[in-house]
Design a protein around this motif. Structure first.
Motif, PDB file in Angstrom:
ATOM      1  N   TYR A  72     -15.976   8.062  -8.490  1.00 58.44           N
ATOM      2  CA  TYR A  72     -15.520   6.836  -9.160  1.00 58.44           C
ATOM      3  C   TYR A  72     -14.025   6.938  -9.477  1.00 58.44           C
ATOM      4  CZ  TYR A  72     -14.677   3.413 -12.812  1.00 58.44           C
ATOM      5  OH  TYR A  72     -14.130   2.391 -13.555  1.00 58.44           O
ATOM      6  N   CYS A  73     -13.611   8.078 -10.043  1.00 55.12           N
ATOM      7  CA  CYS A  73     -12.213   8.236 -10.449  1.00 55.12           C
ATOM      8  C   CYS A  73     -11.265   8.201  -9.249  1.00 55.12           C
ATOM      9  CB  CYS A  73     -12.039   9.540 -11.212  1.00 55.12           C
ATOM     10  SG  CYS A  73     -12.840   9.552 -12.830  1.00 55.12           S
ATOM     11  N   ALA A  74     -11.676   8.809  -8.157  1.00 53.03           N
ATOM     12  CA  ALA A  74     -10.813   8.817  -6.975  1.00 53.03           C
ATOM     13  C   ALA A  74     -10.593   7.406  -6.432  1.00 53.03           C
ATOM     14  CB  ALA A  74     -11.426   9.702  -5.893  1.00 53.03           C
ATOM     15  N   ALA A  75     -11.602   6.547  -6.594  1.00 48.44           N
ATOM     16  CA  ALA A  75     -11.519   5.191  -6.034  1.00 48.44           C
ATOM     17  C   ALA A  75     -11.027   4.146  -7.027  1.00 48.44           C
ATOM     18  CB  ALA A  75     -12.900   4.786  -5.510  1.00 48.44           C
ATOM     19  N   MET A  76     -11.011   4.443  -8.313  1.00 50.79           N
ATOM     20  CA  MET A  76     -10.743   3.394  -9.307  1.00 50.79           C
ATOM     21  C   MET A  76      -9.301   2.891  -9.242  1.00 50.79           C
ATOM     22  SD  MET A  76     -10.561   5.446 -12.949  1.00 50.79           S
ATOM     23  CE  MET A  76      -9.316   6.725 -13.234  1.00 50.79           C
ATOM     24  N   PRO A  77      -9.106   1.580  -9.400  1.00 51.89           N
ATOM     25  CA  PRO A  77      -7.746   1.039  -9.502  1.00 51.89           C
ATOM     26  C   PRO A  77      -7.094   1.548 -10.782  1.00 51.89           C
ATOM     27  CG  PRO A  77      -9.375  -0.705  -9.089  1.00 51.89           C
ATOM     28  CD  PRO A  77     -10.137   0.527  -9.467  1.00 51.89           C
ATOM     29  N   ILE A  78      -5.799   1.738 -10.743  1.00 53.09           N
ATOM     30  CA  ILE A  78      -5.060   2.223 -11.909  1.00 53.09           C
ATOM     31  C   ILE A  78      -3.906   1.277 -12.199  1.00 53.09           C
ATOM     32  CG2 ILE A  78      -5.700   4.638 -11.585  1.00 53.09           C
ATOM     33  CD1 ILE A  78      -2.988   5.087 -10.247  1.00 53.09           C
ATOM     34  N   PRO A  79      -3.318   1.340 -13.404  1.00 53.48           N
ATOM     35  CA  PRO A  79      -2.191   0.450 -13.716  1.00 53.48           C
ATOM     36  C   PRO A  79      -1.035   0.628 -12.742  1.00 53.48           C
ATOM     37  CG  PRO A  79      -3.025   1.506 -15.706  1.00 53.48           C
ATOM     38  CD  PRO A  79      -3.702   2.173 -14.550  1.00 53.48           C
ATOM     39  N   ASP A  80      -0.324  -0.441 -12.489  1.00 51.00           N
ATOM     40  CA  ASP A  80       0.831  -0.377 -11.586  1.00 51.00           C
ATOM     41  C   ASP A  80       1.860   0.641 -12.065  1.00 51.00           C
ATOM     42  OD1 ASP A  80      -0.336  -2.327 -10.032  1.00 51.00           O
ATOM     43  OD2 ASP A  80       0.857  -3.973 -10.868  1.00 51.00           O
ATOM     44  N   THR A  81       2.000   0.762 -13.385  1.00 50.43           N
ATOM     45  CA  THR A  81       2.971   1.718 -13.929  1.00 50.43           C
ATOM     46  C   THR A  81       2.634   3.142 -13.503  1.00 50.43           C
ATOM     47  OG1 THR A  81       1.634   1.650 -15.954  1.00 50.43           O
ATOM     48  CG2 THR A  81       3.677   0.358 -15.930  1.00 50.43           C
ATOM     49  N   LEU A  82       1.369   3.518 -13.615  1.00 50.93           N
ATOM     50  CA  LEU A  82       0.967   4.871 -13.241  1.00 50.93           C
ATOM     51  C   LEU A  82       1.021   5.056 -11.729  1.00 50.93           C
ATOM     52  CD1 LEU A  82      -0.099   7.663 -13.911  1.00 50.93           C
ATOM     53  CD2 LEU A  82      -2.425   6.706 -13.964  1.00 50.93           C
ATOM     54  N   ALA A  83       0.611   4.041 -10.975  1.00 47.46           N
ATOM     55  CA  ALA A  83       0.680   4.126  -9.514  1.00 47.46           C
ATOM     56  C   ALA A  83       2.127   4.380  -9.071  1.00 47.46           C
ATOM     57  CB  ALA A  83       0.135   2.849  -8.890  1.00 47.46           C
ATOM     58  N   HIS A  84       3.057   3.715  -9.730  1.00 43.83           N
ATOM     59  CA  HIS A  84       4.476   3.924  -9.419  1.00 43.83           C
ATOM     60  C   HIS A  84       4.893   5.356  -9.729  1.00 43.83           C
ATOM     61  CE1 HIS A  84       8.832   3.612  -9.588  1.00 43.83           C
ATOM     62  NE2 HIS A  84       8.794   3.953 -10.860  1.00 43.83           N
ATOM     63  N   GLN A  85       4.482   5.874 -10.864  1.00 45.05           N
ATOM     64  CA  GLN A  85       4.867   7.237 -11.238  1.00 45.05           C
ATOM     65  C   GLN A  85       4.314   8.259 -10.248  1.00 45.05           C
ATOM     66  OE1 GLN A  85       3.450   6.428 -15.358  1.00 45.05           O
ATOM     67  NE2 GLN A  85       5.247   7.589 -16.019  1.00 45.05           N
ATOM     68  N   ILE A  86       3.055   8.076  -9.838  1.00 45.18           N
ATOM     69  CA  ILE A  86       2.442   9.006  -8.891  1.00 45.18           C
ATOM     70  C   ILE A  86       3.139   8.944  -7.541  1.00 45.18           C
ATOM     71  CG2 ILE A  86       0.338   9.514  -7.592  1.00 45.18           C
ATOM     72  CD1 ILE A  86      -1.251   8.604 -10.066  1.00 45.18           C
ATOM     73  N   GLU A  87       3.362   7.733  -7.046  1.00 46.70           N
ATOM     74  CA  GLU A  87       3.944   7.586  -5.707  1.00 46.70           C
ATOM     75  C   GLU A  87       5.409   7.994  -5.686  1.00 46.70           C
ATOM     76  OE1 GLU A  87       2.238   7.234  -2.996  1.00 46.70           O
ATOM     77  OE2 GLU A  87       0.507   7.212  -4.342  1.00 46.70           O
ATOM     78  N   LEU A  88       6.135   7.772  -6.777  1.00 46.24           N
ATOM     79  CA  LEU A  88       7.526   8.232  -6.845  1.00 46.24           C
ATOM     80  C   LEU A  88       7.576   9.748  -6.708  1.00 46.24           C
ATOM     81  CD1 LEU A  88      10.536   7.430  -7.444  1.00 46.24           C
ATOM     82  CD2 LEU A  88      10.028   7.993  -9.832  1.00 46.24           C
ATOM     83  N   PHE A  89       6.669  10.433  -7.401  1.00 44.90           N
ATOM     84  CA  PHE A  89       6.639  11.891  -7.310  1.00 44.90           C
ATOM     85  C   PHE A  89       6.179  12.344  -5.932  1.00 44.90           C
ATOM     86  CE2 PHE A  89       4.829  16.126  -7.928  1.00 44.90           C
ATOM     87  CZ  PHE A  89       5.855  16.759  -8.623  1.00 44.90           C
ATOM     88  N   ARG A  90       5.149  11.690  -5.433  1.00 45.99           N
ATOM     89  CA  ARG A  90       4.604  12.083  -4.130  1.00 45.99           C
ATOM     90  C   ARG A  90       5.663  11.959  -3.028  1.00 45.99           C
ATOM     91  NH1 ARG A  90      -0.772  11.709  -2.794  1.00 45.99           N
ATOM     92  NH2 ARG A  90      -1.069  10.045  -4.327  1.00 45.99           N
ATOM     93  N   SER A  91       6.428  10.906  -3.043  1.00 48.09           N
ATOM     94  CA  SER A  91       7.345  10.627  -1.942  1.00 48.09           C
ATOM     95  C   SER A  91       8.734  11.234  -2.123  1.00 48.09           C
ATOM     96  CB  SER A  91       7.473   9.111  -1.747  1.00 48.09           C
ATOM     97  OG  SER A  91       7.985   8.493  -2.920  1.00 48.09           O
ATOM     98  N   THR A  92       9.174  11.424  -3.379  1.00 49.90           N
ATOM     99  CA  THR A  92      10.547  11.866  -3.587  1.00 49.90           C
ATOM    100  C   THR A  92      10.685  13.087  -4.489  1.00 49.90           C
ATOM    101  OG1 THR A  92      11.036  10.559  -5.586  1.00 49.90           O
ATOM    102  CG2 THR A  92      11.213   9.419  -3.458  1.00 49.90           C
TER     103      THR A  92
END
Length: 510
Positions: A414-434
């Motif tokens: 469930y946790c792996a698939a659950m939608p998350i706030p845009d703010t957190l998605a941005h923080q994760i993807e910023l770290f992942r990519s840069t």
């Protein structure tokens, strides 16, 4: 316009005791004792028939500033609360089964050419496969691995002061400690059960609370520390509750104390389970344990069995049950009512934020303290800052669940698939990519904490800060080796956590 000094708050009524109530009462009593003018009466109403939650016994480093501001004696405080020291949290089985990492209090060393040292580590680990873990440059982590503790030393920056710390303590004893402090400074304690709330007909402000024995307690400012009941902020003021269960599905907990075992570790332990996670908090007289879980994926009986099976000492009681809904009040300050602690909101104790949110709520109330006109912009700013802190803290806790490779149970799928706030998605993807970290709330967790969690959970950035390529690699390797050696040697020379407590802050036998 009338002078605001003509309309000072004359009486503060705190509804509810426990940790939140007495953490509110103590600094208010101290501040007004120093105010040098007419001080308001402060009254705290608590009922012996209503138990406190008391599941949180671990803290974050700012608790030290709170205690210092009150003028508390550090050694006396630890002794009176059966306390121990906390260098951070060890996470087990988060991200994937068998994984283990440490969220230490402090950073990863001094900046190098204006860039965080872990950015340089990211660069080196691409070409040096045998490079030690980034955690080797965390002083708090090095101490925790060796079960060592001594407070940071003063003087020039060095390995001996490149860390911070917090406390583990018995929350009930801490509330009693602050109660003694507050009452010595004029706070009146009233014992009784509140059965009714009287509102002023002209504006809907709270005029008084009524007790079961018929007593009526009026006031100008009411602080709601009534826990999940939210008697005033939720009941009388009808502030809506924002439910965050979709993001944080755990809705139950069971807590049980167990016998103390050696060694006395200077850190909290959090172990991920099939339907939640289990905490371990070492105190001088016992160990605090709890299982936080989602009741949709495990029964209460199964959860109790999981908890008891995970203890490393004999259970001293039967598990105590708690059900909750994660979230927050839309407004924590409405009219002349301010909600503090569980009355204001609840986030599971995964990062020991409950007492921190109490402390910051009280601090902001003091910062924006009103007069009897209760100018609405004071409440608006208080509510804005509390909402921001709750949401940023929520996102940091959601991060633990979302960045996972576990698919071995319903909760983790469930946790792996659950939608998350845009703010957190941005923080994760910023770290992942840069490899960069976005801090959206300066009052919440800082960059080293985000790095500890993201890296610890297994997220490795695709890139790093290009400016670190300008540092000579050979010189950088030598610098890292020297710092790592200094950290290891300094930690090894420290006393054990057990020895430090025995010598300096040994509590009386419980």
């Amino acid at each position: 316009m009338s002078d605001p000094l003509d309309l000072p708050i004359r009486k503060i009524v705190i509804v509810g005791g426990g940790t939140a109530g007495w953490m509110a009462a103590a600094p208010l009593a101290q501040r007004f004792a120093q105010a040098g003018r007419a001080r308001p009466e402060i009254m705290l109403v608590e009922s012996p028939d209503i138990g406190t939650i008391g599941v949180g016994e671990a803290t974050l480093p700012p608790i030290r500033a709170y205690n210092t501001t009150l003028g508390l004696d550090g050694a006396d405080f630890v002794k009176k609360t059966q306390g121990s020291f906390k260098l951070g949290i060890e996470f087990r089985d988060w991200g994937q089964v068998g994984n283990r990492f440490f969220h230490g209090f402090g950073d990863f060393g001094p900046a190098i050419e204006g860039r965080s040292p872990w950015q340089h580590w990211l660069r080196l680990q691409r070409t040096l496969p045998d490079l030690p873990s980034y955690e080797d440059w965390s002083m708090a982590t090095a101490m925790a691995r060796r079960n060592r503790f001594t407070p940071p030393e003063g003087g020039a920056p060095s390995a001996a002061n490149a860390f911070s710390f917090a406390y583990h303590f018995d929350a009930g004893l801490y509330a009693a400690y602050l109660r003694e402090y507050a009452m010595a400074r004029g706070v009146q304690r009233v014992e009784g059960l509140i059965v009714d709330v009287e509102l002023r007909p002209q504006d809907g402000f709270v005029a008084a609370v009524k007790l079961a024995d018929g007593r009526r307690i009026d006031g100008d400012l009411f602080i709601d520390c009534s826990g999940f009941r939210a008697l005033l902020i939720g009941g009388a003021m009808q502030s809506p509750y924002e439910d965050w269960s979709a993001l944080l599905p755990c809705n139950s907990a069971q807590a049980v104390p167990s016998e103390r075992v050696a060694p006395l570790t200077p850190y909290t332990t959090s172990t991920a389970k099939a339907a939640g996670w289990q905490w371990r908090i070492p105190l001088q007289h016992r160990t605090g344990n709890g299982h936080v879980y989602c009741s949709h994926f495990i029964s209460d009986d199964e959860a109790a069995s999981t908890l008891l099976a995970g203890l490393d000492g004999k259970a001293l009681d039967t598990p105590r049950q708690l059900h909750f809904t994660t979230g927050r009040r839309k407004q924590s300050w409405v009219k002349n009512v301010v909600g503090i602690g569980l009355a204001s909101g609840f986030l599971e104790p995964l990062e020991s934020t409950s007492i921190q949110l109490i402390m910051d709520g009280v601090g902001r109330l003091i910062q924006f303290f009103p007069d009897r006109r209760f100018k609405p912009h004071l409440a608006a700013e208080f509510n804005r800052l509390m909402a921001q802190q709750y949401e940023s803290t929520r996102d940091f806790i959601v991060l633990h669940y979302k960045v996972t490779e576990r698919r071995d149970s319903e909760l983790w799928r469930y946790c792996a698939a659950m939608p998350i706030p845009d703010t957190l998605a941005h923080q994760i993807e910023l770290f992942r990519s840069t490899g960069r970290v976005a801090i959206l709330d300066r009052d919440s967790f800082a960059e080293p904490s985000w790095v500890s969690l993201l890296m610890g959970l297994g997220l490795r950035p695709e890139a790093y800060d290009p400016f670190v390529d300008h540092v000579d690699e050979a010189a950088l390797v030598q610098h890292f080796a020297r710092v790592r050696q200094a950290i290891a040697q300094t930690a090894a020379a420290m006393p054990s956590h057990d020895d430090y407590i025995a010598r300096h802050v040994k509590a009386p036998q419980a």
